[in-house]
Design an enzyme around this catalytic site. Sequence first.
Site: not given
Length: 479
Positions: A26-27
């Site tokens: 994810c980020a």
Amino acid sequence: MNYNEIARETLQAIGGKENVAAAAHCATRLRLALHDESLVDQEKLDAMDSVKGTFSTGGQYQIIFGSGTVNNVFAEFSKMTGTDGMSTTDVKSAGAKNMNPLQRFVKMLSDIFVPIIPAIVAGGLLMGINNLLTAQGLFIDGQSIVEAYPNMADLAALINTFANAAFVFLPILIGFSATQRFGGNAYLGAALGMIMVHPDLLNGWGYGGALVSGEIPVWSIFGFEIEKIGYQGTVLPVLAASFILAKVELSLRKVIPSALDNLLTPLLTIFITGILTFTLVGPITRSAGNLLSDGMIWLYDTTGFIGGALFGLLYAPIVITGMHHSFIAVETQLLADIAKTGGSFIFVVATMSNVAQGAATLAVFLLTKNKKLKGTASAAGISALLGITEPAMFGVNLKLRYPFIGAIIGSAVATAYVTFFKVKAIALGAAGLPGVISIQHEGLVQYVIGMVIAIAVAFVVTIVLGKRDEKKQAVQNAA
């Protein structure tokens, strides 16, 4: 940074390529579904400068590298493991095999409600803006902005319409998302949601009054009466109906010839589920939903600040287990029925917990002499104050223990305070410093004071416990 070397060291630390069932990112985090988490060499991961923290939740083992870095690490990692092209959904599916039944149930709720949160957040924040325009005495003594400037009345009315839409037609959003999660046709789920809020039905919010007056409209079919009541702003009825719809559809597809499938399956699915919804499922689950909401309100009103302190103390431990995702369904119901509930106290509790975690992490930043920990704590602390606590909680506080204790104490004290003043949110949003826009205007000042208390208590307690921890270690080293 040598991303290839970081990926290679990470792979060795988690038990090698054979231990990786699925991988994505994810980020900020590398998300892994591992066959056996006991093979992870935690000490080796902790010693890596590039690793900001690790934690395991929901059947996934997650390694925090930070924004930007994780993309490059995953690019190398995926080449080594053959996981290129995998998504977080693949990791969730693989990780679900490691969950117990309760964790799977919570994950199911999360899968249904997380995709519709943006719509609820947008509606709730617009509701907050409308309240700013119409609240008396908030900006102008004895008047609202609309009363002081009548030419803004229609703007407030327009915003109010936009704000209510997501809650009035909530069954459509849930019907689509839930039916998709249960394996059925999402558009049939949306159609079922539309039926449940059809304008020809008695508005769901008028049901109580109609029940008292005895003026409930019905369909009279062969002498059998079915109440024509809508399900605006409900959660449990459409969840149950969507589950039934998906199962009916899948069952029909097994027995209906393929030549007639596109004709008969949608027709029979909607008709059968619709009949069951209005005769059996809807009335039962509406009552269950009302009991749930009434029970939460009773608990909140009855236990007062003592119950609030207990909830604040336990909220972060609940987050560790992932069980906080189950609150989404309850919170959605509280917000959808805001005229009766006044809003959600869960959001307020979450905020107090989050900012307390951030304050404890920033206290660690002040105390520690470890450069790696300082770098992690500074970024994670600020992130937690803004409502994102994973880096702070899992990367710093739980590892050191004493900051986590400081944080839950700060959360308990602050939650007791805001509970005493009955502070509630009228919208979902960032459960942190930016959450002020989500709070009912009557409790706005108390909400801000609550955050100050959470930050101050968590920070001071963490400093005290940290100093004591240092002295204890110094004594042990001297011995």
